[in-house]
Design a protein around this motif. Structure first.
Motif, PDB file in Angstrom:
ATOM      1  N   ILE A   1       0.832  -1.203   0.000  1.00  0.00           N
ATOM      2  CA  ILE A   1       0.000   0.000   0.000  1.00  0.00           C
ATOM      3  C   ILE A   1       0.865   1.251   0.000  1.00  0.00           C
ATOM      4  N   ALA A   2       1.813   1.317   0.934  1.00  0.00           N
ATOM      5  CA  ALA A   2       2.653   2.511   1.053  1.00  0.00           C
ATOM      6  C   ALA A   2       3.429   2.780  -0.229  1.00  0.00           C
ATOM      7  N   ILE A   3       4.011   1.748  -0.809  1.00  0.00           N
ATOM      8  CA  ILE A   3       4.815   1.910  -2.018  1.00  0.00           C
ATOM      9  C   ILE A   3       3.948   2.335  -3.193  1.00  0.00           C
ATOM     10  N   THR A   4       2.774   1.738  -3.315  1.00  0.00           N
ATOM     11  CA  THR A   4       1.873   2.105  -4.409  1.00  0.00           C
ATOM     12  C   THR A   4       1.452   3.566  -4.302  1.00  0.00           C
ATOM     13  N   VAL A   5       1.115   4.014  -3.103  1.00  0.00           N
ATOM     14  CA  VAL A   5       0.746   5.418  -2.920  1.00  0.00           C
ATOM     15  C   VAL A   5       1.921   6.323  -3.285  1.00  0.00           C
ATOM     16  N   ALA A   6       3.117   5.979  -2.801  1.00  0.00           N
ATOM     17  CA  ALA A   6       4.290   6.815  -3.052  1.00  0.00           C
ATOM     18  C   ALA A   6       4.622   6.908  -4.539  1.00  0.00           C
ATOM     19  N   LEU A   7       4.467   5.800  -5.263  1.00  0.00           N
ATOM     20  CA  LEU A   7       4.817   5.793  -6.687  1.00  0.00           C
ATOM     21  C   LEU A   7       3.729   6.411  -7.558  1.00  0.00           C
ATOM     22  N   ASP A   8       2.482   6.246  -7.158  1.00  0.00           N
ATOM     23  CA  ASP A   8       1.380   6.762  -7.971  1.00  0.00           C
ATOM     24  C   ASP A   8       1.071   8.233  -7.684  1.00  0.00           C
ATOM     25  N   HIS A   9       1.536   8.733  -6.522  1.00  0.00           N
ATOM     26  CA  HIS A   9       1.234  10.111  -6.122  1.00  0.00           C
ATOM     27  C   HIS A   9       2.528  10.732  -5.598  1.00  0.00           C
ATOM     28  N   LEU A  10       3.289  11.299  -6.490  1.00  0.00           N
ATOM     29  CA  LEU A  10       4.645  11.745  -6.155  1.00  0.00           C
ATOM     30  C   LEU A  10       4.656  12.908  -5.165  1.00  0.00           C
ATOM     31  N   LYS A  11       3.520  13.576  -4.991  1.00  0.00           N
ATOM     32  CA  LYS A  11       3.449  14.664  -4.010  1.00  0.00           C
ATOM     33  C   LYS A  11       3.129  14.147  -2.608  1.00  0.00           C
ATOM     34  N   ALA A  12       2.845  12.865  -2.482  1.00  0.00           N
ATOM     35  CA  ALA A  12       2.516  12.304  -1.173  1.00  0.00           C
ATOM     36  C   ALA A  12       3.784  12.081  -0.349  1.00  0.00           C
ATOM     37  N   ARG A  13       3.699  12.395   0.926  1.00  0.00           N
ATOM     38  CA  ARG A  13       4.768  12.063   1.878  1.00  0.00           C
ATOM     39  C   ARG A  13       4.285  10.849   2.666  1.00  0.00           C
ATOM     40  N   VAL A  14       4.926   9.714   2.458  1.00  0.00           N
ATOM     41  CA  VAL A  14       4.398   8.441   2.947  1.00  0.00           C
ATOM     42  C   VAL A  14       5.286   7.872   4.052  1.00  0.00           C
ATOM     43  N   THR A  15       4.651   7.479   5.132  1.00  0.00           N
ATOM     44  CA  THR A  15       5.312   6.773   6.235  1.00  0.00           C
ATOM     45  C   THR A  15       4.580   5.457   6.447  1.00  0.00           C
ATOM     46  N   ALA A  16       5.318   4.417   6.812  1.00  0.00           N
ATOM     47  CA  ALA A  16       4.714   3.102   7.018  1.00  0.00           C
ATOM     48  C   ALA A  16       5.195   2.510   8.336  1.00  0.00           C
ATOM     49  N   TRP A  17       4.244   1.976   9.099  1.00  0.00           N
ATOM     50  CA  TRP A  17       4.544   1.300  10.366  1.00  0.00           C
ATOM     51  C   TRP A  17       4.309  -0.198  10.224  1.00  0.00           C
ATOM     52  N   ASP A  18       5.101  -0.954  10.971  1.00  0.00           N
ATOM     53  CA  ASP A  18       4.777  -2.354  11.231  1.00  0.00           C
ATOM     54  C   ASP A  18       5.462  -2.760  12.521  1.00  0.00           C
ATOM     55  N   VAL A  19       4.824  -3.653  13.256  1.00  0.00           N
ATOM     56  CA  VAL A  19       5.407  -4.144  14.493  1.00  0.00           C
ATOM     57  C   VAL A  19       6.476  -5.204  14.223  1.00  0.00           C
ATOM     58  N   SER A  20       6.444  -5.811  13.031  1.00  0.00           N
ATOM     59  CA  SER A  20       7.329  -6.924  12.693  1.00  0.00           C
ATOM     60  C   SER A  20       8.600  -6.446  11.997  1.00  0.00           C
ATOM     61  N   PRO A  21       9.776  -6.688  12.580  1.00  0.00           N
ATOM     62  CA  PRO A  21      11.018  -6.331  11.889  1.00  0.00           C
ATOM     63  C   PRO A  21      11.182  -7.084  10.576  1.00  0.00           C
ATOM     64  N   GLN A  22      10.710  -8.328  10.538  1.00  0.00           N
ATOM     65  CA  GLN A  22      10.801  -9.125   9.314  1.00  0.00           C
ATOM     66  C   GLN A  22       9.991  -8.490   8.193  1.00  0.00           C
ATOM     67  N   ALA A  23       8.778  -8.053   8.515  1.00  0.00           N
ATOM     68  CA  ALA A  23       7.950  -7.401   7.503  1.00  0.00           C
ATOM     69  C   ALA A  23       8.580  -6.103   7.032  1.00  0.00           C
ATOM     70  N   LEU A  24       9.108  -5.318   7.956  1.00  0.00           N
ATOM     71  CA  LEU A  24       9.726  -4.048   7.575  1.00  0.00           C
ATOM     72  C   LEU A  24      10.939  -4.250   6.669  1.00  0.00           C
ATOM     73  N   GLN A  25      11.691  -5.310   6.917  1.00  0.00           N
ATOM     74  CA  GLN A  25      12.835  -5.600   6.059  1.00  0.00           C
ATOM     75  C   GLN A  25      12.380  -5.885   4.633  1.00  0.00           C
ATOM     76  N   VAL A  26      11.339  -6.711   4.489  1.00  0.00           N
ATOM     77  CA  VAL A  26      10.816  -7.017   3.156  1.00  0.00           C
ATOM     78  C   VAL A  26      10.245  -5.759   2.509  1.00  0.00           C
ATOM     79  N   ALA A  27       9.493  -4.966   3.281  1.00  0.00           N
ATOM     80  CA  ALA A  27       8.903  -3.742   2.742  1.00  0.00           C
ATOM     81  C   ALA A  27       9.980  -2.780   2.252  1.00  0.00           C
ATOM     82  N   ALA A  28      11.022  -2.609   3.061  1.00  0.00           N
ATOM     83  CA  ALA A  28      12.099  -1.699   2.662  1.00  0.00           C
ATOM     84  C   ALA A  28      12.816  -2.197   1.412  1.00  0.00           C
ATOM     85  N   GLU A  29      13.007  -3.507   1.313  1.00  0.00           N
ATOM     86  CA  GLU A  29      13.615  -4.083   0.106  1.00  0.00           C
ATOM     87  C   GLU A  29      12.738  -3.804  -1.114  1.00  0.00           C
TER      88      GLU A  29
END
Length: 277
Positions: free
Chosen positions: A121-149
């Motif tokens: 969701i965060a990546i799609t918003v950021a790429l489709d709306h270049l004026k958006a400032r996007v932050t993403a939370w997750d409690v899981s370090p594993q998920a955040l690693q995949v998301a950042a990749e």
């Protein structure tokens, strides 16, 4: 090893139609075979190494492992996202949240994605709306690693943060939009779920206690009341079983609520706008 033989191996689990769709996906994404290649019998012409890899994939699929984990990827809004066990597989219905997020904005706006998982969701918003400032939370370090990749590979500007929404910070007037697809399946619903979800996808991203079906929505709503700017909005994927209860609670909490159905006619989404205070 032929296409029909591969399909026959998966039919007991998925039925003929879905088995064929899974095998075609594996052959196309994993081995570069088009539908024409498949029907011309080129499966049997794969190299010895490729046949070994295909057999490994088939054995995993026969154990009900989701094809997205076997391939290591899933499509979402026209882009390919890396996924692996420990990260929720993006669902087609979640794509219907995206138009709600940016609706009405012409200039810069700020978005928080709570429970980002693969970051789809965060990546799609950021790429489709270049004026958006996007932050993403997750409690899981594993998920955040995949998301950042995923974010790096796709070239998206997203700020990633390990944060449990059940212990949200005391933020005020930070966001124009908060979007979330949080855990919403009650434990008692496990018996109705397929093995490829129940045995492989992360329980942390799926389940809530039977006694607290709206646990995460209440936490998100309480945070949003202060962290959203006046007139800001929540965009939520929800459990249809609790749509009315959640809509009532959000209305009582100072939001104007609109509900929407998914592509199957199920009440699946809520857009809640914070009333001016």
């Amino acid at each position: 090893m032929t296409y029909n033989e591969l399909c026959h191996r998966l039919s007991p689990l998925y039925g003929d139609h879905e088995a064929r769709a899974i095998v075609r996906l594996v052959l196309e994404e994993g081995f570069g075979l088009t539908s024409t290649d498949v029907y011309m019998g080129k499966v049997s012409q794969l190299s010895a190494d490729s046949l070994l890899k295909l057999e490994e994939f088939m054995r995993r699929l026969e154990k009900s492992e989701p094809v997205q984990y076997v391939l290591g990827q899933a499509d979402f809004c026209g882009r390919t996202f890396s996924v692996r066990p420990g990260v929720l597989i993006p669902r087609p219905e979640t794509q219907l949240l995206l138009p709600m997020v940016a609706r009405g904005f012409t200039g810069p706006f700020s978005v928080l994605d709570i429970g980002t998982g693969s970051g789809c969701i965060a990546i799609t918003v950021a790429l489709d709306h270049l004026k958006a400032r996007v932050t993403a939370w997750d409690v899981s370090p594993q998920a955040l690693q995949v998301a950042a990749e995923n974010g790096r590979r796709l070239g998206a500007q997203v700020s990633w943060c390990q944060q449990d929404v059940l212990q949200a910070p005391d933020d005020h007037h930070l966001w124009d939009v908060i979007v979330s697809n949080p855990p919403y399946i009650c434990e008692r619903e496990r018996g109705d779920m397929a093995a490829n979800v129940l045995d492989y996808e992360p329980a942390l991203a799926l389940f809530v206690p039977d006694a607290h079906p709206l646990l995460f929505y209440h936490a998100i709503g309480r945070y949003a009341r202060h962290a959203l700017r006046p007139g800001g909005r929540l965009c939520l994927e929800i459990n249809p079983l609790y749509a009315s209860e959640l809509a009532q609670w959000l209305g009582d909490s100072g939001f104007t609520v609109n509900q929407a159905d998914d592509q199957y006619g199920r009440r699946r989404f809520i857009q809640a706008t914070l009333c001016d205070r």
